[in-house]
Write a protein that holds these residues in place. Structure first.
Motif, short mmCIF file in Angstrom:
data_model
loop_
_atom_site.label_atom_id
_atom_site.label_comp_id
_atom_site.label_asym_id
_atom_site.label_seq_id
_atom_site.Cartn_x
_atom_site.Cartn_y
_atom_site.Cartn_z
N TYR A 71 47.80 103.70 36.85
CA TYR A 71 48.65 104.78 36.21
C TYR A 71 48.88 106.05 36.82
O TYR A 71 47.64 106.44 37.49
CB TYR A 71 47.82 105.41 34.71
CG TYR A 71 47.61 104.04 33.75
CD1 TYR A 71 48.71 103.37 33.01
CD2 TYR A 71 46.44 103.55 33.42
CE1 TYR A 71 48.60 102.09 32.25
CE2 TYR A 71 46.01 102.54 32.64
CZ TYR A 71 47.04 101.67 32.06
OH TYR A 71 47.00 100.78 31.40
N TYR A 72 49.99 106.66 37.02
CA TYR A 72 49.88 108.04 37.20
C TYR A 72 50.19 109.04 36.29
O TYR A 72 51.22 109.24 35.63
CB TYR A 72 51.33 108.36 38.40
CG TYR A 72 51.18 107.25 39.74
CD1 TYR A 72 50.92 107.82 40.51
CD2 TYR A 72 51.64 105.94 39.39
CE1 TYR A 72 50.39 107.07 41.63
CE2 TYR A 72 51.33 105.15 40.72
CZ TYR A 72 50.85 105.78 41.62
OH TYR A 72 50.80 105.18 42.80
N PHE A 73 48.82 109.87 35.92
CA PHE A 73 49.01 110.63 34.95
C PHE A 73 49.91 111.87 35.18
O PHE A 73 50.20 112.35 36.07
CB PHE A 73 47.56 111.23 34.66
CG PHE A 73 46.45 110.06 34.16
CD1 PHE A 73 46.55 109.70 32.97
CD2 PHE A 73 45.64 109.58 35.11
CE1 PHE A 73 45.49 108.51 32.70
CE2 PHE A 73 44.94 108.56 34.77
CZ PHE A 73 44.98 107.95 33.54
N GLY A 74 50.49 112.11 34.01
CA GLY A 74 51.63 113.29 34.09
C GLY A 74 52.99 112.75 34.39
O GLY A 74 54.12 113.49 34.00
N VAL A 75 53.18 111.55 35.12
CA VAL A 75 54.54 111.25 35.43
C VAL A 75 55.06 109.84 34.77
O VAL A 75 56.14 109.54 34.49
CB VAL A 75 54.72 111.28 36.79
CG1 VAL A 75 55.13 112.31 37.42
CG2 VAL A 75 53.35 110.40 37.47
#
Ligand SMILES: C[S@@+](CC[C@H](N)C(=O)[O-])C[C@H]1O[C@@H](n2cnc3c(N)ncnc32)[C@H](O)[C@@H]1O
Length: 181
Positions: A136-140
């Motif tokens: 996961y890419y947190f924030g995007v």
């Protein structure tokens, strides 16, 4: 093997492919500035240079363009009208044997174009994709799992998880392999 690295940036997977003896390595990124300022200097710094030219046995080329349209300039692909971009006219060499990408699936809005590009670029039936990314890419909102769910919904490729790198951090990095079913 003909190798394509998508969203190459510094291009480490493509450089490794050159060092391992790929017959062709094509580096792709969004615009020519990335290729000129980042990719090409890194390729030059990491491949042996003899007499002011790369002594790599690979055919090394660089292509700039958005994933939604860069297939139009990549060589040896099937064009939208079913013809071949291949300069030799040989249908035997259509597509790439290996497609590599690292950290390219962070933005949700670009995932469909990236996946469609892979389908256009990958040699059938034996081509293979190796994708390295965070889960996961947190924030995007993007991530490997989001991309794999797109692949699974489409149903023409199978995906297998081949490596997981935890390193004690909460955000696991994964390497996935994709192939046509
Ligand atoms: C996070 S960087 C990763 C770079 C390199 N693969 C690495 O691991 O260091 C993502 C790369 O994908 C490229 N990229 C992102 N969206 C793109 C798009 N829509 N079309 C083409 N390239 C894109 C960017 O220019 C950038 O170089």
């Amino acid at each position: 093997m003909k190798v394509l690295e998508l969203g190459c940036g510094h291009g480490l997977p493509g450089i490794y492919s050159c060092l391992q003896g790929a017959s062709a390595v094509h580096f792709q990124d969004f615009n020519s500035e990335v290729l000129q300022c980042l990719t090409i200097p890194n390729v030059v710094a990491n491949l042996p240079v003899k007499s002011e030219s790369l002594s790599s046995d690979s055919e090394v080329r660089f292509f700039a363009g958005d994933w939604s349209e860069v297939h139009q300039i990549l060589p040896n692909l099937q064009t939208d009208d079913g013809a071949s971009n291949c300069s030799s006219g040989s249908s035997a060499s259509i597509g790439y044997d290996i497609i590599l990408m690292a950290e390219t699936v962070y933005s949700i809005s670009t995932l469909p174009a990236l996946y469609e590009l892979i389908k256009k670029c990958m040699s059938r039936p034996h081509g293979v994709v190796y994708m390295a990314a965070k889960k996961y890419y947190f924030g995007v909102g993007g991530g490997s799992r989001r991309f794999i769910s797109l692949v699974e919904k489409d149903g023409v490729m199978e995906a297998s998880l081949i490596a997981e790198v935890g390193g004690g951090s909460s955000n696991v990095r994964e390497v996935w392999k994709l192939q046509f079913k």
